[in-house]
Design an enzyme around this catalytic site. Structure first.
Site, PDB file in Angstrom:
ATOM      1  N   ARG A   1       0.821  -1.215   0.000  1.00  0.00           N
ATOM      2  CA  ARG A   1       0.000   0.000   0.000  1.00  0.00           C
ATOM      3  C   ARG A   1       0.862   1.276   0.000  1.00  0.00           C
ATOM      4  O   ARG A   1       0.510   2.275   0.650  1.00  0.00           O
ATOM      5  CB  ARG A   1      -0.975  -0.017   1.183  1.00  0.00           C
ATOM      6  CG  ARG A   1      -2.402   0.361   0.750  1.00  0.00           C
ATOM      7  CD  ARG A   1      -3.364   0.449   1.931  1.00  0.00           C
ATOM      8  NE  ARG A   1      -3.742  -0.841   2.448  1.00  0.00           N
ATOM      9  CZ  ARG A   1      -4.085  -1.086   3.711  1.00  0.00           C
ATOM     10  NH1 ARG A   1      -4.111  -0.104   4.595  1.00  0.00           N
ATOM     11  NH2 ARG A   1      -4.427  -2.294   4.084  1.00  0.00           N
TER      12      ARG A   1
ATOM     13  N   ARG B   1      -3.511   6.972   0.235  1.00  0.00           N
ATOM     14  CA  ARG B   1      -4.020   8.037   1.098  1.00  0.00           C
ATOM     15  C   ARG B   1      -3.036   8.869   1.900  1.00  0.00           C
ATOM     16  O   ARG B   1      -3.294  10.024   2.210  1.00  0.00           O
ATOM     17  CB  ARG B   1      -5.009   7.420   2.091  1.00  0.00           C
ATOM     18  CG  ARG B   1      -6.451   7.570   1.636  1.00  0.00           C
ATOM     19  CD  ARG B   1      -7.378   7.497   2.805  1.00  0.00           C
ATOM     20  NE  ARG B   1      -7.459   6.120   3.315  1.00  0.00           N
ATOM     21  CZ  ARG B   1      -8.161   5.787   4.390  1.00  0.00           C
ATOM     22  NH1 ARG B   1      -8.822   6.714   5.071  1.00  0.00           N
ATOM     23  NH2 ARG B   1      -8.209   4.537   4.799  1.00  0.00           N
TER      24      ARG B   1
ATOM     25  N   TYR C   1     -15.525 -11.422   1.708  1.00  0.00           N
ATOM     26  CA  TYR C   1     -15.924 -10.010   1.640  1.00  0.00           C
ATOM     27  C   TYR C   1     -17.272  -9.875   0.943  1.00  0.00           C
ATOM     28  O   TYR C   1     -18.123  -9.074   1.339  1.00  0.00           O
ATOM     29  CB  TYR C   1     -14.866  -9.198   0.885  1.00  0.00           C
ATOM     30  CG  TYR C   1     -14.622  -7.816   1.460  1.00  0.00           C
ATOM     31  CD1 TYR C   1     -13.406  -7.501   2.041  1.00  0.00           C
ATOM     32  CD2 TYR C   1     -15.604  -6.839   1.441  1.00  0.00           C
ATOM     33  CE1 TYR C   1     -13.163  -6.243   2.566  1.00  0.00           C
ATOM     34  CE2 TYR C   1     -15.374  -5.579   1.973  1.00  0.00           C
ATOM     35  CZ  TYR C   1     -14.155  -5.283   2.532  1.00  0.00           C
ATOM     36  OH  TYR C   1     -13.936  -4.036   3.064  1.00  0.00           O
TER      37      TYR C   1
ATOM     38  N   ASP D   1      -7.683  -2.263  -6.154  1.00  0.00           N
ATOM     39  CA  ASP D   1      -8.227  -2.786  -4.909  1.00  0.00           C
ATOM     40  C   ASP D   1      -8.523  -4.273  -5.118  1.00  0.00           C
ATOM     41  O   ASP D   1      -8.936  -4.668  -6.214  1.00  0.00           O
ATOM     42  CB  ASP D   1      -9.507  -2.045  -4.524  1.00  0.00           C
ATOM     43  CG  ASP D   1      -9.981  -2.438  -3.135  1.00  0.00           C
ATOM     44  OD1 ASP D   1      -9.584  -1.779  -2.164  1.00  0.00           O
ATOM     45  OD2 ASP D   1     -10.722  -3.445  -3.016  1.00  0.00           O
TER      46      ASP D   1
ATOM     47  N   ARG E   1      -7.286  12.915  -5.636  1.00  0.00           N
ATOM     48  CA  ARG E   1      -8.582  12.397  -5.208  1.00  0.00           C
ATOM     49  C   ARG E   1      -9.625  13.505  -5.007  1.00  0.00           C
ATOM     50  O   ARG E   1     -10.828  13.222  -4.973  1.00  0.00           O
ATOM     51  CB  ARG E   1      -8.442  11.566  -3.926  1.00  0.00           C
ATOM     52  CG  ARG E   1      -8.058  10.096  -4.151  1.00  0.00           C
ATOM     53  CD  ARG E   1      -9.149   9.323  -4.882  1.00  0.00           C
ATOM     54  NE  ARG E   1     -10.461   9.501  -4.267  1.00  0.00           N
ATOM     55  CZ  ARG E   1     -10.839   8.915  -3.131  1.00  0.00           C
ATOM     56  NH1 ARG E   1     -10.039   8.085  -2.521  1.00  0.00           N
ATOM     57  NH2 ARG E   1     -12.034   9.155  -2.634  1.00  0.00           N
TER      58      ARG E   1
END
Lengths: 349, 349
Positions: free
Chosen positions: B27, B31, B153, B76, B40
């Site tokens: 990752r 963010r 999920y 993702d 974003r």
């Protein structure tokens, strides 16, 4: 007390032979029980925890309904925090501290030493329970949270996934961390000693949040305080140590010399049997979510564990974590019955 | 491509000697980066994932800023679910399915077979990235989620603590579970093969939710599908397998024959070195929350790991889980620099 020394549970704690494996469940009292929910309609969680008669009633509910071989006093691992001077609240998401500890000043606000008078309700509940349980031959277990679990909860304020505030303190202000966990440990020791004086037959340390620490950090920032807890209670009653991810920590768990290692559900029971010395009892370790299966499925999985542990003295059947709130009652009964009726003849199935 | 075969990262994947340990972070794009946050502001997460030029831009951001030795395509693990016909949404709490799969009928609604045309943006992004990365000598990593992670999920609908719906299906309707995870696996295999055809230099399987399964259940309900994934990609590019609680699963991880085992942060690196055969590379495993410490503290911990792994061919420095959103940039740089400047002389410190 002498009667209880010959109970299945206490003998198993001492790794003595037993006619059958004893069974109790972590978080066996509480939300999944209709009789508990009914009582909670009239009283909130914290008020319940502070009322000895109600604590005793809720502690007895699962013992009466399912025939467990041990009772565990109904309370919460964060209750002793109040005696340290930090206000605890509960909502539908669980316990929380509205003023979590984030700075040296926050930690300085805590007060010590702990005095038993600050939580008289625990000792009183234990005395009531002992009067009821002793004639039944059922031992009573007292407990505390692990020092890391309790201290980090006061820092995070709420249940946490990554322990970011705790670790920021551990890594950036290690002195603050050590001061806080030392105060916490001293409070927990006093709380354990008060429970032992009041008459519990065994104690369990729930270090449920240590799975948020790497083994390296556990050894530096948490283990010395677990050691202090176990050192301070040596030679009293059997002491059970529970950690999540136990399989990763067996060597560190032995090192504090518990009488019983409570194995979590993420660990292979065969690995636990192989790794844990024969003079330390094993408790565990069914995945609590197994209880969402049918009663037949549950009974099959229980027998799988019992078969695996055959011939091992010192085995206490339990879950590998607490009972979940939506667990079907018939699954609990199926699990308890499967333990009580298991005979070695079934081992081949 | 031949240039990249001699890159630090690819040689380490093959357990060949390298001048220094290569470094990239799970990752690493996303963010915590201001340049990502800025982008974003103009585009939502799913739209970003579906726009090859933006995927390429976001993938490159951390490589440019920190000098990582490998890039990983920005996407993702749940993106392939859309190709199965289930609608995926994102909000501030993360990805979710508003219509999770709970019954056999829900599973029957899924459509197969998967066709590459359903996700052309991934292959296109890979082609763009390869043009940029190849002259830099930086390999590109493709990825998928593990079959259990992705299938559960879709059942839970959201991130879950106890996997209650998944396990209720596994235990009560095992046929439904196996049908769902089989469909999922087939989709993931096609998705991996499409990435390999488009030119990725290595792939990683992120089985991040398997820590919700006991080892026994992992073997029955998840492992055969991981095996299928690794079997289908044998002889292509280096394949990295990541699991949470890796230490509990090493034997099960070897069994699928990955080229690299990515060790999570809850596992002792010394235990990993001891347990993992010398012909399988090791990636990992700094606790991502270590990065909340000061740059000096971070560098010290990085050197601790490097010292521990000295003399072991096939070591890739990485975190033991993904970078957290609030990670300070200077900690990332401190970690990368500590890896790149480490010299064996420091081993004594």
């Amino acid at each position: 007390m002498s009667d209880l020394q010959s109970s299945l549970f206490i003998r198993a704690c001492h790794c003595e032979p037993t006619e059958r494996v004893p069974v109790w469940f972590m978080r066996q009292a509480g939300r999944y029980l209709p009789e508990y929910q009914k009582l909670r309609e009239t009283v909130d969680f914290l008020q319940l925890c502070r009322t000895p008669e109600l604590v005793a009633e809720v502690t007895m509910q699962p013992v009466r309904r399912f025939g467990f071989d041990a009772a565990i006093i109904f309370s919460d691992i964060l209750i002793p925090c109040e005696a340290m001077g930090i206000e605890l609240s509960f909502d539908e998401l669980g316990p929380h501290f509205d003023n979590p500890l984030r700075s040296p000043e926050d930690i300085n606000r805590l007060h010590l030493p702990y005095s038993e008078e600050e939580m008289p309700f625990i000792s009183e509940a234990i005395r009531i329970l002992k009067r009821e349980l002793e004639p039944m031959g059922i031992p009573l277990i007292g407990f505390v949270g692990g020092p890391f679990t309790v201290a980090s909860y006061m820092i995070e304020g709420r249940t946490s996934r990554n322990f970011e505030y705790t670790k920021a303190m551990m890594y950036r202000e290690p002195d603050s961390w050590h001061r806080l966990i030392e105060l916490t440990t001293s409070t927990l020791i006093s709380h354990l000693q008060a429970q032992i004086r009041a008459g519990v037959d065994a104690i369990q340390v729930f270090n449920i949040w240590t799975n948020g620490l790497s083994p390296r950090d556990y050894r530096e920032f948490a283990l010395p305080y677990v050691q202090a807890l176990f050192d301070a209670t040596k030679g009293t009653v059997p002491r059970i140590y529970f950690m999540l991810n136990s399989g990763t920590y067996f060597a560190d768990m032995f090192s504090v010399e518990p009488d019983v290692i409570s194995v979590d559900w993420t660990t292979d029971l065969s690995f636990a049997r192989e790794q844990i010395p024969a003079d330390v009892a094993i408790q565990g370790n069914l995945d609590p979510v197994i209880l969402y299966g049918t009663p037949e499925f549950v009974a099959g999985r229980v027998r799988e564990s019992l078969t695996l542990m055959q011939g091992r003295n010192g085995y206490i059947f339990n879950l590998g974590h607490g009972v979940l709130p939506k667990t079907p009652l018939e699954s609990i009964q199926a699990a308890v019955d499967a333990v009580k009726t298991f005979s070695p003849d079934e081992s081949g199935e």
